[in-house]
Enzyme design. Structure first.
Site, PDB file in Angstrom:
ATOM      1  N   GLU A 177       0.857  -1.183   0.000  1.00 30.66           N
ATOM      2  CA  GLU A 177       0.000   0.000   0.000  1.00 30.66           C
ATOM      3  C   GLU A 177       0.895   1.236   0.000  1.00 30.66           C
ATOM      4  O   GLU A 177       1.754   1.368   0.872  1.00 30.66           O
ATOM      5  CB  GLU A 177      -0.899  -0.035   1.239  1.00 30.66           C
ATOM      6  CG  GLU A 177      -1.862  -1.207   1.205  1.00 30.66           C
ATOM      7  CD  GLU A 177      -2.306  -1.680   2.597  1.00 30.66           C
ATOM      8  OE1 GLU A 177      -2.159  -0.941   3.577  1.00 30.66           O
ATOM      9  OE2 GLU A 177      -2.795  -2.826   2.679  1.00 30.66           O
ATOM     10  N   GLU A 236      -4.090  -6.960   3.076  1.00 35.10           N
ATOM     11  CA  GLU A 236      -2.824  -7.507   3.558  1.00 35.10           C
ATOM     12  C   GLU A 236      -2.653  -9.007   3.274  1.00 35.10           C
ATOM     13  O   GLU A 236      -1.564  -9.464   2.939  1.00 35.10           O
ATOM     14  CB  GLU A 236      -2.662  -7.240   5.060  1.00 35.10           C
ATOM     15  CG  GLU A 236      -2.325  -5.787   5.413  1.00 35.10           C
ATOM     16  CD  GLU A 236      -3.503  -4.836   5.272  1.00 35.10           C
ATOM     17  OE1 GLU A 236      -4.651  -5.323   5.125  1.00 35.10           O
ATOM     18  OE2 GLU A 236      -3.302  -3.615   5.305  1.00 35.10           O
ATOM     19  N   GLN A 274       2.119  -2.233   5.444  1.00 42.75           N
ATOM     20  CA  GLN A 274       2.407  -0.838   5.776  1.00 42.75           C
ATOM     21  C   GLN A 274       2.811  -0.623   7.237  1.00 42.75           C
ATOM     22  O   GLN A 274       3.778   0.073   7.506  1.00 42.75           O
ATOM     23  CB  GLN A 274       1.193   0.008   5.419  1.00 42.75           C
ATOM     24  CG  GLN A 274       1.506   1.474   5.313  1.00 42.75           C
ATOM     25  CD  GLN A 274       0.431   2.201   4.526  1.00 42.75           C
ATOM     26  OE1 GLN A 274      -0.715   2.278   4.955  1.00 42.75           O
ATOM     27  NE2 GLN A 274       0.793   2.732   3.383  1.00 42.75           N
ATOM     28  N   ASP A 329       1.011  -3.301  12.975  1.00 44.11           N
ATOM     29  CA  ASP A 329      -0.296  -3.604  13.586  1.00 44.11           C
ATOM     30  C   ASP A 329      -1.229  -4.294  12.590  1.00 44.11           C
ATOM     31  O   ASP A 329      -2.066  -5.090  12.977  1.00 44.11           O
ATOM     32  CB  ASP A 329      -0.952  -2.322  14.083  1.00 44.11           C
ATOM     33  CG  ASP A 329      -0.096  -1.664  15.141  1.00 44.11           C
ATOM     34  OD1 ASP A 329      -0.409  -1.803  16.324  1.00 44.11           O
ATOM     35  OD2 ASP A 329       0.916  -1.047  14.769  1.00 44.11           O
ATOM     36  N   TYR A 330      -1.089  -3.975  11.313  1.00 43.78           N
ATOM     37  CA  TYR A 330      -2.024  -4.523  10.325  1.00 43.78           C
ATOM     38  C   TYR A 330      -1.559  -5.845   9.745  1.00 43.78           C
ATOM     39  O   TYR A 330      -2.222  -6.431   8.895  1.00 43.78           O
ATOM     40  CB  TYR A 330      -2.291  -3.475   9.232  1.00 43.78           C
ATOM     41  CG  TYR A 330      -2.723  -2.181   9.867  1.00 43.78           C
ATOM     42  CD1 TYR A 330      -3.759  -2.191  10.813  1.00 43.78           C
ATOM     43  CD2 TYR A 330      -2.065  -0.988   9.622  1.00 43.78           C
ATOM     44  CE1 TYR A 330      -4.129  -1.030  11.469  1.00 43.78           C
ATOM     45  CE2 TYR A 330      -2.447   0.175  10.273  1.00 43.78           C
ATOM     46  CZ  TYR A 330      -3.464   0.148  11.201  1.00 43.78           C
ATOM     47  OH  TYR A 330      -3.836   1.287  11.859  1.00 43.78           O
ATOM     48  N   ILE A 331      -0.449  -6.305  10.260  1.00 45.55           N
ATOM     49  CA  ILE A 331       0.035  -7.605   9.806  1.00 45.55           C
ATOM     50  C   ILE A 331      -0.888  -8.713  10.307  1.00 45.55           C
ATOM     51  O   ILE A 331      -0.873  -9.823   9.794  1.00 45.55           O
ATOM     52  CB  ILE A 331       1.489  -7.825  10.265  1.00 45.55           C
ATOM     53  CG1 ILE A 331       2.228  -8.637   9.203  1.00 45.55           C
ATOM     54  CG2 ILE A 331       1.570  -8.514  11.610  1.00 45.55           C
ATOM     55  CD1 ILE A 331       3.714  -8.542   9.288  1.00 45.55           C
ATOM     56  N   HIS A 346      -1.676   1.561  16.501  1.00 47.53           N
ATOM     57  CA  HIS A 346      -0.487   2.159  15.904  1.00 47.53           C
ATOM     58  C   HIS A 346       0.703   2.016  16.838  1.00 47.53           C
ATOM     59  O   HIS A 346       1.494   2.932  16.979  1.00 47.53           O
ATOM     60  CB  HIS A 346      -0.727   3.642  15.599  1.00 47.53           C
ATOM     61  CG  HIS A 346      -1.773   3.858  14.555  1.00 47.53           C
ATOM     62  ND1 HIS A 346      -3.110   3.922  14.848  1.00 47.53           N
ATOM     63  CD2 HIS A 346      -1.687   3.983  13.211  1.00 47.53           C
ATOM     64  CE1 HIS A 346      -3.805   4.091  13.727  1.00 47.53           C
ATOM     65  NE2 HIS A 346      -2.967   4.127  12.726  1.00 47.53           N
TER      66      HIS A 346
END
Ligand SMILES: Cc1ncc(C[n+]2csc(CCOP(=O)(O)OP(=O)(O)O)c2C)c(N)n1
Ligand SMILES: [Mg+2]
Length: 821
Positions: free
Chosen positions: A512, A543, A565, A568-570, A610
């Site tokens: 992203e 993701e 990116q 945390d979003y992994i 975050h």
């Protein structure tokens, strides 16, 4: 352009010739056509017999669990005909007929898998590691080098989570697009032929309910990759009917918006009945051609399939299907329909088919028997050895009656399991613990030797065992010009990526905001312009399929870097990383690999989503990968270079607050390599060992300076690499010197800090050297609150580290270190 729904016709030739593929000018004589149909029927009957007998083997206790391809045979015959050398499959447990039809699964191998035969030659799918019905081919030679993938048919190794095959399928298909379009890849004739390879996916109707299905379907439509997706629709997902699974109970109906038209790209969507052999033939040829030539994704909804034996050996479908449904399934069984068609088309008579079927039944029984005997042979040999040793031991031991009892138990099973043999031998040793005899020594040696030989059959190949395994790649330290520039950390990283893309045509990065703006922190600034959109690209917010793109492309010999990116979003990609990427080498007994580099950024962010701190979860779920936590961008650049020289997957977590910190620009960027599994002492000291990593290390360094001012001399060590951790056991050497240990990080209590502590105390025997209680200092157990104060009160601060160390020193020496607060 095709209509959304195609019902094809493929009937017995009117005259004595026909074409199997109307677009290809290859005419078949009726005799050839007959032979081909009968050969297909033979494969399908063989596969069905395997399913029927397979279920019996489970119900009689010879195998543990069975899930079979009965009811899905006929479409797979058609698919196999359209599948060419160099193509890839990413499917699920119903595909045994296809594997047989492409010549990658024999009767004996089918049963070897069912029994869990640990010899890769007997069970080429996984050497007994995966349950039956999980298929794969070999991409690698035993030394880890690539096979020529263009002269064989390829199947990526299956995983069990429903729809888990989807993200990888996207990458397998995308690789063709990359090979077709990226300059410098033309020479790879053993990995691709100008990107003409199709990636074929299969999924059950119910599994299309999973998010991964939708994410992949959308992404493949956007990317326009050569992917042919078959949905095997039998209206059920175990006991749950389509009305609970799919809107309108019809996946091709609800996917209609994806259909391409004159103006817009999209999918070719085709609907066909799974028992209609001639129609299936035409559909699959057509689908393969569209995908191969035009790189357009195709979805084939294969309807009216059945489950003659129900879902698996775990239950019976009579419990949840109505008598009417069961009657319908019997009448629409694709094998019954094909048989009727063969007879009515005068390809063979009823008698001829019956004779063929009887012969195949015998063949399958013989294959099953051979597989069982081959599976059992080594265990019988091991049993015989154990019996002899136990007999000898009994003769010389005062505990004879006890040992003889064990021996009889070991000998009693004509079909012994390894567990029972070795358990008996180990228990017998307890009876002779205070005896001393040559016979005892022999049994001890045998048990030890047994583990040495047998354990690897179950444990080998979690990581690479080749010469290019990541931990074999030696360090190359950064070198600096005398008047070296001092730059923002992100510039070190960007220049290193530039060197990577210049030197490795197989390398590409996607994520992203990675393309046009060169990532959110400009570590890729200007690189899309320089290296092209295919190699430095933006992708949608998805993701799991970013990961899948990477897995699939890496499996085909490219060197993808998948950018997530923020750490945390992994979590969106964690399932696929854990289930697919991290297990790939293990589940194929080292015969497939996906050396994917996952790039992300974390640590020291602020806010519930975050924070970038959750290392413990990753450490536990990603065994089979490397987890690297460079403290600055020069270290990170070195890790990327090391990984590119290796054949293993890893995740690199860059420090989010490090991109603007100043670093001296090395002059050997493409050569520089950070070693994996090696710790670094960043400050020597004698009073206490402080162990940390990533951004937290800077806080620890700061605290160490302040501690020095009050007379506490702390040694500070950066572990750099969480998986693997400190291969050389350097941490314990420091503890042996300081006799005190504190591990600090910003993960939850009991997370990565506890993992490091356990490693030092248990694996490195650090407990022997301690004069104070070893401790950890972690973040609070909640997610970190937002803002500077949120951070201060959520994660360890310099004061926290200072005070924790001070308290430890106060306990040792309250005179010199009086109570602080
Ligand atoms: C993520 C996940 N959830 C649940 C399961 C258990 N499970 C195995 S197969 C299956 C049903 C799949 O049905 P469908 O996709 O229609 O395939 P079919 O078996 O009917 O061919 C379920 C729920 C699983 N393997 N993975
Ligand atoms: Mg189903």
């Amino acid at each position: 352009m095709q209509n959304p729904v195609v019902f094809a016709t493929f009937a017995k030739p009117k005259n004595d010739s026909m074409q199997t593929n109307p677009q290809a000018n290859s005419e078949l004589s009726f005799e050839d056509f007959k032979m081909e149909v009968l050969n297909d029927y033979r494969i399908a009957v063989t596969s069905r017999e395997c399913s029927l007998l397979g279920r019996r083997e489970v119900l009689t206790g010879k195998a543990k669990f069975g899930i079979f391809g009965d009811g899905k045979e006929v479409p797979q015959l058609a698919w196999a005909k359209a599948f060419k050398n160099g193509d890839w499959r990413s499917g699920y447990y119903r595909d045994q007929t296809f594997m047989m039809a492409i010549g990658k699964l024999t009767i004996q191998q089918f049963f070897a898998g069912l029994y869990a035969h640990t010899d890769i030659k007997a069970d080429p799918m996984s050497a007994g590691r995966q349950m039956g019905g999980h298929f794969g081919t070999h991409s690698l030679n035993e030394d880890g080098t690539w096979k020529n993938l263009m002269i064989q048919k390829n199947s990526s190794a299956d995983i069990s989570p429903t729809a888990g095959q989807m993200p990888r399928l996207l990458g397998l298909a995308q690789a063709s697009k990359v090979f077709r379009n990226v300059k410098g890849l033309e020479n790879h004739t053993t990995l691709s032929e100008k990107g003409n390879e199709v990636a074929w996916g299969t999924i059950g109707n119910a599994s299309t309910s999973e998010g991964l299905f939708w994410e992949t379907i959308n992404a493949a439509g956007v990317l326009q990759v050569p992917m042919v997706m078959s949905v095997w629709d039998d209206e059920y997902g175990i006991s749950v009917h389509a009305k609970y699974q799919t809107t309108k109970e019809n996946i091709s109906e609800v996917l209609k918006g994806f259909q391409r038209n004159e103006e817009e790209n999209g999918y070719e969507i085709i609907r066909v009945n799974g028992w209609d052999y001639p129609a299936l033939m035409e559909v699959y040829q057509n689908a393969g051609r569209i995908a191969r030539e035009n790189h357009v994704p195709v979805l084939i909804h294969v309807q009216e399939l059945t489950q003659p034996q129900g879902h698996s050996t775990s239950g019976s479908h009579e419990r949840y299907k109505s008598p009417e449904r069961l009657d319908w399934e019997r009448a629409h069984d694709c094998m019954v329909k094909m048989r009727t068609w063969v007879i009515s088309s005068e390809i063979a008579s009823e008698e001829e088919l019956s004779e063929m079927e009887a012969g195949l039944k015998k063949e399958v029984r013989a294959g099953k028997k051979a597989a069982w005997n081959a599976y059992l042979a080594p265990q019988k040999q091991e049993q015989a050895e154990a019996i002899t040793l136990l007999e000898n031991l009994a003769e010389t031991s005062p505990n004879k009656p006890f040992i003889e009892k064990i021996k009889s138990e070991v000998a009693s099973d004509p079909e012994p399991l390894r567990r029972d043999i070795i358990a008996g031998a180990r228990k017998a040793l307890r009876y002779v613990v205070s005896e001393s005899s040559a016979e005892k020594r022999q049994l001890q040696d045998w048990v030890n030797n047994y583990f040495e030989i047998i354990q690897p059959k179950y444990s080998k190949h979690l990581y690479s065992e080749t010469s290019t395994k990541a931990t074999n790649i030696s360090e190359v330290k950064p070198a600096y010009d005398k008047d070296a520039e001092v730059v923002d950390g992100r510039v070190v990283l960007r220049n290193n990526f530039d060197a990577i893309f210049s030197n490795h045509p197989e390398a590409l990065i996607f994520g992203e905001d990675s393309g046009t703006i060169g990532d959110v922190n400009q570590g890729l600034e200007g690189l899309q312009e320089k290296h092209g959109e295919m190699r430095v690209s933006d992708v949608g917010i998805r993701e799991a399929t970013i990961l899948g793109q990477g897995i699939g492309m890496a499996m085909r010999g490219l060197r993808p870097i998948a950018e997530i990116q923020y750490l945390d979003y992994i979590l969106y990609a964690l399932q696929i990383m854990s289930d697919d990427l991290a297990t790939l080498r293990y589940r194929t007994n080292g015969l497939q690999k996906a050396p994917l580099i996952v790039r992300t950024r974390g640590h020291r962010l602020e806010g519930i989503w975050h924070s970038g701190s959750q290392m413990g979860g990753l450490i536990h779920l990603l065994r089979g990968m490397y987890i690297l936590v460079p403290r600055d961008m020069t270290k990170a650049a070195g890790f990327y270079n090391t990984l590119l020289a290796s054949d293993e997957p890893a995740i690199v977590i860059e420090c989010l607050n490090g991109y603007r910190l100043k670093e001296t620009l090395p002059n050997n960027l493409s050569a520089l390599r950070t070693p994996i599994g090696v710790v670094e002492t960043v400050k020597e000291g004698s009073d206490i060992t402080l162990v940390s990593y990533g951004s937290t290390l800077r806080i620890v360094e700061e605290a160490a300076k302040e501690l020095q001012q009050v007379g506490i001399d702390a040694e500070v060590i950066d572990v750099q690499s969480l998986l693997p951790l400190d291969i050389a056991h350097d941490l314990v050497k420091s503890v042996a010197k300081t006799n005190r240990l504190l591990v600090i990080d910003e993960d939850v209590p009991g997370g990565a800090s506890a993992y490091i502590l356990n490693h030092i105390l248990d694996e490195q025997n650090g407990y022997q050297h301690l004069d104070s209680k070893p401790q950890t200092l972690a973040a609070k157990p909640h997610r970190p609150a937002y803002g500077t104060d949120g951070d201060y009160f959520s994660k360890p601060s310099t004061e926290d580290v200072f005070e924790k160390v001070y308290e430890m020193m106060h306990e040792v020496n309250p005179t010199d270190f009086p109570k602080l607060r």
